[in-house]
Design an enzyme around this catalytic site. Sequence first.
Site, PDB file in Angstrom:
ATOM      1  N   LYS A  77       0.858  -1.182   0.000  1.00 53.61           N
ATOM      2  CA  LYS A  77       0.000   0.000   0.000  1.00 53.61           C
ATOM      3  C   LYS A  77       0.896   1.234   0.000  1.00 53.61           C
ATOM      4  O   LYS A  77       1.930   1.249   0.693  1.00 53.61           O
ATOM      5  CB  LYS A  77      -0.893  -0.029   1.243  1.00 53.61           C
ATOM      6  CG  LYS A  77      -1.953   1.048   1.298  1.00 53.61           C
ATOM      7  CD  LYS A  77      -2.854   0.824   2.515  1.00 53.61           C
ATOM      8  CE  LYS A  77      -3.944   1.849   2.647  1.00 53.61           C
ATOM      9  NZ  LYS A  77      -4.837   1.572   3.792  1.00 53.61           N
ATOM     10  N   SER A 152      -9.593   1.780   2.612  1.00 55.80           N
ATOM     11  CA  SER A 152      -8.719   2.535   1.755  1.00 55.80           C
ATOM     12  C   SER A 152      -7.665   1.704   1.003  1.00 55.80           C
ATOM     13  O   SER A 152      -7.047   2.219   0.078  1.00 55.80           O
ATOM     14  CB  SER A 152      -8.013   3.606   2.590  1.00 55.80           C
ATOM     15  OG  SER A 152      -7.224   3.008   3.596  1.00 55.80           O
ATOM     16  N   SER A 176      -9.833  -0.766   6.738  1.00 56.08           N
ATOM     17  CA  SER A 176      -9.237  -0.596   5.407  1.00 56.08           C
ATOM     18  C   SER A 176      -8.554  -1.810   4.800  1.00 56.08           C
ATOM     19  O   SER A 176      -8.211  -1.791   3.624  1.00 56.08           O
ATOM     20  CB  SER A 176      -8.248   0.558   5.417  1.00 56.08           C
ATOM     21  OG  SER A 176      -8.949   1.748   5.215  1.00 56.08           O
TER      22      SER A 176
HETATM   23  N1  GLN Z   1     -13.312   3.974   6.211  1.00 56.03           N
HETATM   24  C1  GLN Z   1     -12.614   4.335   7.387  1.00 56.03           C
HETATM   25  C2  GLN Z   1     -12.201   5.790   7.350  1.00 56.03           C
HETATM   26  O1  GLN Z   1     -12.423   6.411   6.359  1.00 56.03           O
HETATM   27  C3  GLN Z   1     -11.444   3.425   7.621  1.00 56.03           C
HETATM   28  C4  GLN Z   1     -10.209   3.797   6.905  1.00 56.03           C
HETATM   29  C5  GLN Z   1      -9.025   2.978   7.294  1.00 56.03           C
HETATM   30  O2  GLN Z   1      -9.133   1.923   7.919  1.00 56.03           O
HETATM   31  N2  GLN Z   1      -7.855   3.484   6.957  1.00 56.03           N
HETATM   32  O3  GLN Z   1     -11.674   6.306   8.286  1.00 56.03           O
END
Ligand code: GLN
Length: 488
Positions: A77, A152, A176
Amino acid sequence: MNFTHLTALELGRAIAAGDVTIPQATKAALEEIAQRDKSLNSCITVLEEQAMERAEVLQKGLKPGLSPLYGVPLLLKDNLCTQGVKTTCGSKLLAGYMPPYDATVVEKVQNAGGVCLGKGNLDEFAMGSTTETSYFGPTRNPWDENRVPGGSSGGCAAGVAAGFAWYALGSDTGGSIRQPAGYCGLTGLKPTYGTVSRYGLVAYASSLDQVGSLCRDAADCAAVLDLIQGKDRRDSTTVDGNYGGLLASLNGDIRGLRVGLPVECFGEGLDPCVAQRVREVAQVLQHRGAVLTEVSIPELKQVIGAYYVLASAEASSNLARYDGVKYGFRAEKYKNLTQMYENTRSQGFGKEAKLRMLLGTFVLSAGYYEAYYKKALAVKEQVKVGLERAFAACDVLLTPVTPNTAPKLGESLRDPMKMYLSDLYTVPANLAGLPALSMPCGVDGQGLPVGAQLMGPRFGEQVLLSVAHAYQQETDHHKSVPRGGEGR
Ligand code: GLN
């Protein structure tokens, strides 16, 4: 031999046996990326030459007794720092940023003979659930290119699902890893907080962030965690989980294990088809000897508000360092220092990141700290207590990963509230620091993957992986690949 459909461990064995060479595997993956990533946009950076060179070197070093993942190509990532390789976090602000060091997890996979193919697309600074807030454009879901891959870590999920790489490392702050794994038909593991070093992971919300893996099955997740876990003197929150070989202890024996189904996770808002698929998982586990119990954790109803307050508060502090002085982008025009900060930050950050920083500074401000931030911390404690109570009555919890399958591109940005709410099953594990795994459990009426989540007590990775492994010995959902990916 057609090796593209193999799991990471199977490829590792084929490499060790001499059935495939590391350059062959790497070349095949790079060719897939070159052919199909123009439409998917899963990678921000592809390391064609570097990966091939490394593959040749690793091939020469092949000998008995190496890591089971030696020579296996992977994606990272793009919020994991890679020395001399652009690490953008999906943001204009870091679009040209070259870290001078490798994240600990990157070092670890390299030392074990990993071949990094490229850096996966993500929502800007990992804030989002769809990979649509990336400065580098949205990633598409290989199961249906009109849909999002989740986020994400959507670039990594789409890339592994499409057959571009055999596994990926991502980060999970509120889901994410698990949510994109769910939307793309993969197995994803977020370990217990502190199990894996966050050194070199660009921080979003430090008390919730955790590095983990996106793989084709539970055995691969076990192998990756064996490799990346462990105490790191450069991250004081790491602990020695004393797992003692997760892969070696994976036997799929779950007789007598108590699987809890929280009533709160099967209520309003859940797509009936998703509910059905997850209940079918419970039946398979029961057939393997597990004991099903219904549990109630009323605290789970509060999680979304608390999560977004805490994550935004920490983000506002973590993202304060991007001021045009120390890292990445700096605005071209300004008259004085203050204006340089202002212009850099206004032009460098996207809308979602700005929104979260504004919310974060608001909930931390003198007049509102008690009303929002402190309350959210109290809710976090209650969620921990609620889950501890549940884990006194059962060994693992089984829930859906998300209320629905992957939404269409653009849909979530039009209705952000719905998007935030869809994190309700994944954020409890982050708030409580617990391990959780998502695994594919079939498709919905439109042929889109459905994910089931298993959550365990602190350091309960072995139990989670065992349950998932038992399920995958019994079913084939983890072997399904999107159309166009049949070559795998
Ligand atoms: N969807 C969640 C957020 O926008 C989780 C994102 C993540 O785990 N990085 O914060």
